[in-house]
Design a protein around this motif. Structure first.
Motif, PDB file in Angstrom:
ATOM      1  N   GLY A 131       0.786  -1.226   0.000  1.00  0.00           N
ATOM      2  CA  GLY A 131       0.000   0.000   0.000  1.00  0.00           C
ATOM      3  C   GLY A 131       0.819   1.278   0.000  1.00  0.00           C
ATOM      4  O   GLY A 131       0.272   2.374   0.032  1.00  0.00           O
ATOM      5  N   GLY A 132       2.143   1.149  -0.061  1.00  0.00           N
ATOM      6  CA  GLY A 132       3.015   2.320  -0.055  1.00  0.00           C
ATOM      7  C   GLY A 132       2.967   3.084  -1.366  1.00  0.00           C
ATOM      8  O   GLY A 132       2.530   2.551  -2.390  1.00  0.00           O
ATOM      9  N   PRO A 133       3.417   4.320  -1.378  1.00  0.00           N
ATOM     10  CA  PRO A 133       3.415   5.118  -2.612  1.00  0.00           C
ATOM     11  C   PRO A 133       4.449   4.612  -3.614  1.00  0.00           C
ATOM     12  O   PRO A 133       5.555   4.223  -3.240  1.00  0.00           O
ATOM     13  N   MET A 134       4.059   4.623  -4.883  1.00  0.00           N
ATOM     14  CA  MET A 134       4.976   4.199  -5.940  1.00  0.00           C
ATOM     15  C   MET A 134       5.679   5.419  -6.514  1.00  0.00           C
ATOM     16  O   MET A 134       5.118   6.521  -6.561  1.00  0.00           O
ATOM     17  N   GLN A 135       6.906   5.226  -6.956  1.00  0.00           N
ATOM     18  CA  GLN A 135       7.685   6.307  -7.537  1.00  0.00           C
ATOM     19  C   GLN A 135       8.401   5.814  -8.784  1.00  0.00           C
ATOM     20  O   GLN A 135       8.410   4.622  -9.076  1.00  0.00           O
ATOM     21  N   ALA A 136       8.988   6.758  -9.516  1.00  0.00           N
ATOM     22  CA  ALA A 136       9.684   6.408 -10.754  1.00  0.00           C
ATOM     23  C   ALA A 136      10.903   5.546 -10.468  1.00  0.00           C
ATOM     24  O   ALA A 136      11.514   5.619  -9.387  1.00  0.00           O
ATOM     25  N   HIS A 137      11.276   4.728 -11.444  1.00  0.00           N
ATOM     26  CA  HIS A 137      12.453   3.865 -11.331  1.00  0.00           C
ATOM     27  C   HIS A 137      13.715   4.717 -11.306  1.00  0.00           C
ATOM     28  O   HIS A 137      13.868   5.655 -12.097  1.00  0.00           O
ATOM     29  N   SER A 138      14.644   4.379 -10.408  1.00  0.00           N
ATOM     30  CA  SER A 138      15.846   5.209 -10.233  1.00  0.00           C
ATOM     31  C   SER A 138      16.752   5.200 -11.455  1.00  0.00           C
ATOM     32  O   SER A 138      17.517   6.148 -11.671  1.00  0.00           O
ATOM     33  N   ARG A 139      16.695   4.152 -12.289  1.00  0.00           N
ATOM     34  CA  ARG A 139      17.560   4.064 -13.465  1.00  0.00           C
ATOM     35  C   ARG A 139      16.823   4.452 -14.747  1.00  0.00           C
ATOM     36  O   ARG A 139      17.333   4.235 -15.846  1.00  0.00           O
ATOM     37  N   GLY A 140      15.634   5.010 -14.590  1.00  0.00           N
ATOM     38  CA  GLY A 140      14.910   5.492 -15.755  1.00  0.00           C
ATOM     39  C   GLY A 140      14.141   4.448 -16.518  1.00  0.00           C
ATOM     40  O   GLY A 140      13.612   4.735 -17.593  1.00  0.00           O
ATOM     41  N   GLU A 141      14.049   3.217 -16.002  1.00  0.00           N
ATOM     42  CA  GLU A 141      13.251   2.202 -16.684  1.00  0.00           C
ATOM     43  C   GLU A 141      11.762   2.558 -16.583  1.00  0.00           C
ATOM     44  O   GLU A 141      11.347   3.288 -15.685  1.00  0.00           O
ATOM     45  N   ARG A 142      10.979   2.033 -17.524  1.00  0.00           N
ATOM     46  CA  ARG A 142       9.544   2.272 -17.485  1.00  0.00           C
ATOM     47  C   ARG A 142       8.955   1.350 -16.411  1.00  0.00           C
ATOM     48  O   ARG A 142       8.453   0.265 -16.681  1.00  0.00           O
ATOM     49  N   ALA A 143       9.048   1.798 -15.168  1.00  0.00           N
ATOM     50  CA  ALA A 143       8.591   0.984 -14.045  1.00  0.00           C
ATOM     51  C   ALA A 143       8.239   1.889 -12.880  1.00  0.00           C
ATOM     52  O   ALA A 143       8.734   3.009 -12.761  1.00  0.00           O
ATOM     53  N   ARG A 144       7.347   1.361 -12.012  1.00  0.00           N
ATOM     54  CA  ARG A 144       7.019   2.005 -10.749  1.00  0.00           C
ATOM     55  C   ARG A 144       7.663   1.174  -9.640  1.00  0.00           C
ATOM     56  O   ARG A 144       7.627  -0.059  -9.671  1.00  0.00           O
ATOM     57  N   VAL A 145       8.241   1.853  -8.660  1.00  0.00           N
ATOM     58  CA  VAL A 145       8.907   1.162  -7.558  1.00  0.00           C
ATOM     59  C   VAL A 145       8.319   1.658  -6.247  1.00  0.00           C
ATOM     60  O   VAL A 145       8.126   2.861  -6.050  1.00  0.00           O
ATOM     61  N   CYS A 146       8.032   0.714  -5.343  1.00  0.00           N
ATOM     62  CA  CYS A 146       7.496   1.061  -4.027  1.00  0.00           C
ATOM     63  C   CYS A 146       8.648   1.424  -3.099  1.00  0.00           C
ATOM     64  O   CYS A 146       9.544   0.600  -2.871  1.00  0.00           O
ATOM     65  N   ALA A 147       8.635   2.622  -2.569  1.00  0.00           N
ATOM     66  CA  ALA A 147       9.704   3.070  -1.668  1.00  0.00           C
ATOM     67  C   ALA A 147       9.781   2.221  -0.392  1.00  0.00           C
ATOM     68  O   ALA A 147      10.875   1.803   0.011  1.00  0.00           O
ATOM     69  N   PRO A 148       8.666   1.905   0.274  1.00  0.00           N
ATOM     70  CA  PRO A 148       8.741   1.126   1.519  1.00  0.00           C
ATOM     71  C   PRO A 148       9.209  -0.316   1.354  1.00  0.00           C
ATOM     72  O   PRO A 148      10.049  -0.793   2.114  1.00  0.00           O
ATOM     73  N   CYS A 149       8.667  -1.061   0.345  1.00  0.00           N
ATOM     74  CA  CYS A 149       8.988  -2.497   0.272  1.00  0.00           C
ATOM     75  C   CYS A 149       9.842  -2.878  -0.932  1.00  0.00           C
ATOM     76  O   CYS A 149      10.307  -4.017  -1.023  1.00  0.00           O
ATOM     77  N   GLY A 150      10.032  -1.969  -1.882  1.00  0.00           N
ATOM     78  CA  GLY A 150      10.904  -2.245  -3.021  1.00  0.00           C
ATOM     79  C   GLY A 150      10.267  -2.988  -4.173  1.00  0.00           C
ATOM     80  O   GLY A 150      10.946  -3.300  -5.159  1.00  0.00           O
ATOM     81  N   SER A 151       8.973  -3.296  -4.090  1.00  0.00           N
ATOM     82  CA  SER A 151       8.303  -3.983  -5.198  1.00  0.00           C
ATOM     83  C   SER A 151       8.299  -3.094  -6.440  1.00  0.00           C
ATOM     84  O   SER A 151       8.155  -1.876  -6.343  1.00  0.00           O
ATOM     85  N   SER A 152       8.443  -3.711  -7.604  1.00  0.00           N
ATOM     86  CA  SER A 152       8.431  -2.956  -8.861  1.00  0.00           C
ATOM     87  C   SER A 152       7.312  -3.459  -9.762  1.00  0.00           C
ATOM     88  O   SER A 152       6.992  -4.647  -9.772  1.00  0.00           O
ATOM     89  N   ILE A 153       6.717  -2.536 -10.498  1.00  0.00           N
ATOM     90  CA  ILE A 153       5.626  -2.853 -11.415  1.00  0.00           C
ATOM     91  C   ILE A 153       5.954  -2.272 -12.784  1.00  0.00           C
ATOM     92  O   ILE A 153       6.203  -1.075 -12.919  1.00  0.00           O
ATOM     93  N   TYR A 154       5.956  -3.134 -13.807  1.00  0.00           N
ATOM     94  CA  TYR A 154       6.168  -2.704 -15.183  1.00  0.00           C
ATOM     95  C   TYR A 154       4.817  -2.708 -15.912  1.00  0.00           C
ATOM     96  O   TYR A 154       3.886  -3.393 -15.488  1.00  0.00           O
ATOM     97  N   PRO A 155       4.699  -1.950 -16.995  1.00  0.00           N
ATOM     98  CA  PRO A 155       3.439  -1.978 -17.751  1.00  0.00           C
ATOM     99  C   PRO A 155       3.075  -3.397 -18.172  1.00  0.00           C
ATOM    100  O   PRO A 155       3.922  -4.154 -18.649  1.00  0.00           O
TER     101      PRO A 155
END
Length: 287
Positions: A131-155
């Motif tokens: 449930g944490g906020p998602m943010q942009a991928h640090s390396r510029g990939e087209r992905a969302r990354v959760c700051a609290p748990c580190g989960s990543s979501i790609y399109p």
């Protein structure tokens, strides 16, 4: 010079004023009104706003996505996309479906990609795991990354099969419960876990209209942005069985002679491309 669209994910620095601005609201895109566009031409590039047009209408904090470079007689120009509800004077909302027949392949790719990226970003603002906020991928990939748990979501891309089922000079077309204008189209369905595309096609045809098929042949694929799908197009031949429509999916299904067809899908869709290819092949065969 023909149009070209090259995909990219990273843009460093300020947005240039001459950049194209893709402003979308669901399946609608913001374009210049026709009366204005006719003064300069009819291409998508003529009707797309520039960032300079939107500069005073877009909040500085509004999230944007770099799509890539759109090239043509106007040069090589970056494209940024926003999901917004603004419509300044001189611009109107147009449903992308109504543009399909007039879009070049590059324009289709640009709008389709923008629509899918914006929908993905809007649906993944928060992590589905914690449930944490998602943010942009640090390396510029087209992905969302959760700051609290580190989960990543790609399109996500949803693979879907679509096919023309033939019986001599006839092709099997169906009217979906979703079609409100009487249109008939090719049979289609989404792949399930563990299936091959061919297995999906056999299952979907059997479920939707109750017939059996064989001689499945791949034709082409198309990215379809209205549900982030990858449409995988086939031709197949009717083997047997009586047409029995799946009531919650299909209103009607019939074999139509290629010279006596009902209302068809619009140009620009893979369904129409499959139908047109079948017609061409039958005309050639009888020539």
């Amino acid at each position: 010079m023909t149009e070209a669209f090259s995909v990219a994910t990273q843009w460093h620095g300020a947005i240039p004023r001459e950049a194209f601005a893709i402003i979308m609201q669901g399946t609608r895109v913001l374009l210049r009104e026709s009366s204005l566009a006719q003064e300069v031409g009819d291409s998508l590039a003529d009707r797309l706003p520039k960032y300079s047009d939107m500069l005073w209408h877009i909040d500085a904090e509004a999230e944007w996505h770099f799509m890539g470079q759109f090239s043509g007689v106007w040069g090589d120009t970056p494209v940024m996309a926003w999901s917004l509800s603004i419509a300044p004077d001189g611009f109107i909302w147009i449903d992308v479906r109504s543009l399909l027949a007039s879009l070049t392949p590059a324009s289709y790719d640009l709008l389709g990609r923008s629509m899918q990226v914006l929908e993905w970003a809007d649906k993944h603002r928060f992590c589905g795991r914690c449930g944490g906020p998602m943010q942009a991928h640090s390396r510029g990939e087209r992905a969302r990354v959760c700051a609290p748990c580190g989960s990543s979501i790609y399109p996500r891309i949803n693979p879907c099969v679509i096919a023309i089922i033939s019986r001599g000079d006839e092709l099997l077309l169906a009217q979906s419960t979703r079609f409100t204008n009487g249109m008939y189209s090719a049979l289609a369905g989404f792949m399930e876990v563990g299936e091959s595309a061919e297995q999906t096609l056999i299952r979907e045809v059997r479920e939707e209209v109750g017939v059996e098929i064989s001689n499945i042949r791949y034709h082409a694929s198309q990215s379809w942005p209205f549900s982030s799908s990858l449409m995988i197009g086939f031709f197949a031949e009717y083997v047997g069985g009586e047409i029995i429509c799946q009531e919650d999916e299909i209103v009607d299904a019939q074999f139509f002679h290629y010279e006596q067809l009902p209302l068809l899908p619009p140009k620009g869709s893979i369904a129409r491309a499959l139908i047109d290819q079948f017609i061409t092949e039958r005309q050639t065969h009888h020539a």
